[in-house]
Design an enzyme around this catalytic site. Structure first.
Site, mmCIF file in Angstrom:
data_model
loop_
_atom_site.group_PDB
_atom_site.id
_atom_site.type_symbol
_atom_site.label_atom_id
_atom_site.label_comp_id
_atom_site.label_asym_id
_atom_site.label_seq_id
_atom_site.Cartn_x
_atom_site.Cartn_y
_atom_site.Cartn_z
ATOM 1 N N HIS A 1 0.854 -1.198 0.000
ATOM 2 C CA HIS A 1 0.000 0.000 0.000
ATOM 3 C C HIS A 1 0.880 1.233 0.000
ATOM 4 C CE1 HIS A 1 -3.202 2.775 1.159
ATOM 5 N NE2 HIS A 1 -4.026 1.826 0.771
ATOM 6 N N ASP B 1 -7.895 -5.448 0.081
ATOM 7 C CA ASP B 1 -8.332 -6.316 -1.021
ATOM 8 C C ASP B 1 -7.944 -7.771 -0.837
ATOM 9 O OD1 ASP B 1 -7.551 -3.485 -2.903
ATOM 10 O OD2 ASP B 1 -9.551 -4.321 -2.660
HETATM 11 C C1 SDX Z 1 -6.276 -0.022 -2.798
HETATM 12 O O1 SDX Z 1 -4.502 4.482 -1.981
HETATM 13 C C2 SDX Z 1 -5.434 3.861 -1.341
HETATM 14 O O2 SDX Z 1 -5.826 4.214 -0.249
HETATM 15 C C3 SDX Z 1 -6.018 2.682 -2.081
HETATM 16 C C4 SDX Z 1 -7.017 1.819 -1.306
HETATM 17 C C5 SDX Z 1 -8.296 2.569 -1.014
HETATM 18 O O3 SDX Z 1 -8.989 2.174 -0.060
HETATM 19 O O4 SDX Z 1 -8.635 3.503 -1.792
HETATM 20 O O5 SDX Z 1 -6.430 1.392 -0.096
HETATM 21 C C6 SDX Z 1 -7.433 0.592 -2.121
HETATM 22 O O6 SDX Z 1 -6.030 0.318 -3.916
HETATM 23 C C7 SDX Z 1 -5.393 -0.992 -2.051
HETATM 24 C C8 SDX Z 1 -4.154 -1.451 -2.887
HETATM 25 C C9 SDX Z 1 -4.630 -2.572 -3.812
HETATM 26 N N1 SDX Z 1 -3.551 -2.912 -4.791
HETATM 27 C C10 SDX Z 1 -2.933 -4.094 -4.732
HETATM 28 O O7 SDX Z 1 -3.079 -4.924 -3.829
HETATM 29 C C11 SDX Z 1 -2.012 -4.353 -5.920
HETATM 30 C C12 SDX Z 1 -0.677 -4.884 -5.394
HETATM 31 N N2 SDX Z 1 -0.003 -3.791 -4.667
HETATM 32 C C13 SDX Z 1 0.934 -2.998 -5.433
HETATM 33 O O8 SDX Z 1 0.611 -2.806 -6.779
HETATM 34 C C14 SDX Z 1 1.415 -1.772 -4.658
HETATM 35 O O9 SDX Z 1 1.678 -2.182 -3.386
HETATM 36 C C15 SDX Z 1 0.530 -0.526 -4.593
HETATM 37 C C16 SDX Z 1 0.129 -0.073 -5.948
HETATM 38 C C17 SDX Z 1 -0.671 -0.805 -3.778
HETATM 39 C C18 SDX Z 1 1.358 0.560 -3.912
HETATM 40 O O10 SDX Z 1 2.368 0.860 -4.767
HETATM 41 P P1 SDX Z 1 3.491 1.967 -4.410
HETATM 42 O O11 SDX Z 1 3.182 2.683 -3.151
HETATM 43 O O12 SDX Z 1 3.706 2.774 -5.629
HETATM 44 O O13 SDX Z 1 4.721 1.102 -4.053
HETATM 45 P P2 SDX Z 1 5.614 0.405 -5.105
HETATM 46 O O14 SDX Z 1 4.773 -0.220 -6.170
HETATM 47 O O15 SDX Z 1 6.684 1.339 -5.511
HETATM 48 O O16 SDX Z 1 6.211 -0.790 -4.229
HETATM 49 C C19 SDX Z 1 7.348 -0.597 -3.439
HETATM 50 C C20 SDX Z 1 8.183 -1.838 -3.659
HETATM 51 C C21 SDX Z 1 8.495 -2.108 -5.122
HETATM 52 O O17 SDX Z 1 9.710 -2.838 -5.159
HETATM 53 P P3 SDX Z 1 11.092 -2.003 -5.486
HETATM 54 O O18 SDX Z 1 10.858 -1.241 -6.750
HETATM 55 O O19 SDX Z 1 11.289 -1.078 -4.304
HETATM 56 O O20 SDX Z 1 12.127 -3.079 -5.561
HETATM 57 O O21 SDX Z 1 7.413 -2.991 -3.204
HETATM 58 C C22 SDX Z 1 7.178 -3.856 -4.311
HETATM 59 C C23 SDX Z 1 7.404 -3.051 -5.582
HETATM 60 O O22 SDX Z 1 7.839 -3.913 -6.635
HETATM 61 N N3 SDX Z 1 5.780 -4.269 -4.188
HETATM 62 C C24 SDX Z 1 5.346 -5.513 -4.333
HETATM 63 C C25 SDX Z 1 3.955 -5.446 -4.080
HETATM 64 N N4 SDX Z 1 3.609 -4.199 -3.816
HETATM 65 C C26 SDX Z 1 4.736 -3.458 -3.891
HETATM 66 N N5 SDX Z 1 5.980 -6.661 -4.627
HETATM 67 C C27 SDX Z 1 5.211 -7.751 -4.692
HETATM 68 N N6 SDX Z 1 3.857 -7.797 -4.472
HETATM 69 C C28 SDX Z 1 3.225 -6.651 -4.157
HETATM 70 N N7 SDX Z 1 1.922 -6.677 -3.937
#
Ligand code: SDX
Length: 436
Positions: free
Chosen positions: A313, A371
């Site tokens: 998140h 989720d």
């Molecule tokens: C919702 O914003 C909100 O409040 C949203 C929400 C709401 O109520 O409105 O809470 C609802 O959207 C919840 C989130 C649902 N999405 C997912 O579950 C999809 C999987 N999660 C990721 O796509 C990610 O965690 C995000 C999009 C939720 C957050 O992304 P960020 O903050 O941009 O962080 P990032 O993608 O840069 O991740 C940081 C690191 C990265 O690795 P590095 O580049 O540092 O090496 O963590 C890794 C990412 O690759 N990473 C994951 C991961 N989530 C982040 N690796 C594996 N699995 C994951 N789920």
């Protein structure tokens, strides 16, 4: 917001004159540096794609402490609201700032109940879609189309129009979401029944039919209501920011909410619950818990795009409090339905346990979000996977409207218009085609 007793100074190492910027503090959470005069004073912009360090507005609605894993709606912890209140009370709280007393709750619920029907013409919008259209495509169209029926009350700057549009949207979303579902399975639409609760009405419109009475299961009704409470609002997430930016042009509330639905659809946002359940089903089909190790290797592989959907998140760097409550709801529903041994629930718990002990997730502070379990409980209730994000949109509509109304009633608000760092071609002349 309150002027802080200190300022921020921006200095430049190239001899450019430093500037001072005011700092403001809110009631809780980080202070902000007011950069509104930066461009006028320096001719420079700030750069923050994804808005990781940018407060786009001031708001009094929802507060998240990502490090503590804390979520407050108008100051009330989500754990208390989800267990002591229902969705109608939560809607009243988000819209008006206070929980209703018994009489106000009765009046508000009566008002919403008596706006649940949609114009008879609305059903003809659906006929234009294929039966297998994704429900979010249908909902984006239906909600945008709603504005065509309320020419008398779409002036977003008129407080009465904002109020009635809020009630209409909260009231009609369950009807529209159930119509999208019924259309996809070729069953007739059911009209709302005014003697049912908001959540009971939705369950009946989803799973009832004209040939027999539908008896609302109180455990599923409570679970549905809790799902709505947990998804109701969440600060300036992507879809809420979309609604605010869209509404800032002065467009009507229905169009702004339709834009929020479109944004929520994405798998990185509200579409994650659908993506998470698909991930669990694929993993289960490939061998279940025995395959978790191999799957996790893919997730941690920098070169793979595989993510553990439902984890991570932008704000929570601790456990999403909604995920804990959703897991409890999962337990209740699966027990009620005799599905305690649901393989997907067991697989999800195994995945969570492994992830929370794995260095990759621990160092990146990746925890289950709302989720991760919501898909399992919705599937157990009988909601098809492609409807999950529609349910999320139904619940988040009240948050979107509350945030939109807060923006519009702020005398300082302006149309949102971000700038850019331009990295394209400098000015050049068009060559004649013979010379291209
Ligand atoms: C919702 O914003 C909100 O409040 C949203 C929400 C709401 O109520 O409105 O809470 C609802 O959207 C919840 C989130 C649902 N999405 C997912 O579950 C999809 C999987 N999660 C990721 O796509 C990610 O965690 C995000 C999009 C939720 C957050 O992304 P960020 O903050 O941009 O962080 P990032 O993608 O840069 O991740 C940081 C690191 C990265 O690795 P590095 O580049 O540092 O090496 O963590 C890794 C990412 O690759 N990473 C994951 C991961 N989530 C982040 N690796 C594996 N699995 C994951 N789920």
């Amino acid at each position: 917001m309150k002027l802080a007793d200190y300022k921020a100074t921006l200095s430049f190492s190239n001899g450019k004159a430093p500037i001072e910027m005011p700092v403001y503090n809110g009631t809780i959470g980080p202070d902000v540096v007011d950069i509104r005069k930066l461009y006028g004073q320096t001719g420079m912009f700030t750069y923050d794609p994804g808005f990781l360090s940018t407060a786009a507005c001031q708001s009094a609605i929802t507060y998240i402490d990502g490090d503590k894993g804390e979520l407050l709606y108008r100051g009330y912890p989500i754990e208390q609201l989800a267990t002591q209140c229902d969705f109608m009370e939560t809607c009243h709280l988000l819209l008006y700032g206070e929980l209703p007393n018994a009489q106000k709750k009765k009046d508000f619920t009566h008002l919403v109940t008596h706006h649940t029907m949609v114009h008879e013409q609305m059903q003809f919008f659906l006929r234009g879609f294929r039966r297998d259209a994704h429900p979010m495509a249908v909902l984006t169209g239906l909600i945008g189309g709603l504005s065509a029926f309320y020419h008398d009350s779409t002036d977003i700057n008129n407080p009465e129009h904002r109020e009635i549009s809020a009630i209409r949207l909260i009231a009609k979303l369950p009807t529209l979401v159930s119509m999208a579902y019924k259309y996809s399975i070729g069953q007739p639409f059911l009209y709302p029944k005014n003697d049912l609760s908001y959540s009971g009405n939705f369950l009946r419109m989803m799973f009832g039919n004209p040939c027999e009475d539908y008896v609302v299961n109180p455990v599923l009704e409570r679970a549905m209501d809790r799902i709505f409470v947990l998804h109701a609002d969440h600060e300036q997430n992507a879809s809420t920011s979309t609604v605010r930016l869209c509404g800032s042009s002065g467009t009507n509330p229905f169009a702004a909410i339709a834009a929020g639905v479109a944004c929520l659809w994405g798998p990185a946002h509200g579409g994650a619950n659908e993506a998470c359940l698909n991930m669990l089903q694929e993993l289960q089909a490939a061998g279940g818990v025995a395959k978790v190790g191999e799957f996790m290797t893919q997730v941690k592989d920098k070169n793979s795009t595989v993510k553990l959907m439902g984890f991570g998140h932008r704000v929570y760097k601790n456990y999403d409090p909604r995920a804990k409550l959703m897991q409890e709801t999962c337990d209740e529903v699966l027990k009620e339905l005799g599905l305690e041994n649901d393989p997907l629930f067991k697989l999800a718990k195994a995945l969570e346990k492994i992830a929370l002990e794995d260095d990759y997730f621990v160092t990146k502070k990746l925890y289950p979000n709302v989720d991760f379990y919501s898909g399992i409980v919705q599937r157990a209730i009988g909601i098809p996977v492609n409807m999950f994000t529609g349910i999320f949109a139904l619940a988040r509509t009240v948050g979107w409207i509350a945030q939109l109304n807060e923006m519009i009633s702020d005398p300082e608000y302006k149309i949102g218009r971000p700038r850019q760092l331009f990295t394209g071609a400098v000015k050049r002349d068009v060559p004649p085609i013979a010379k291209r």
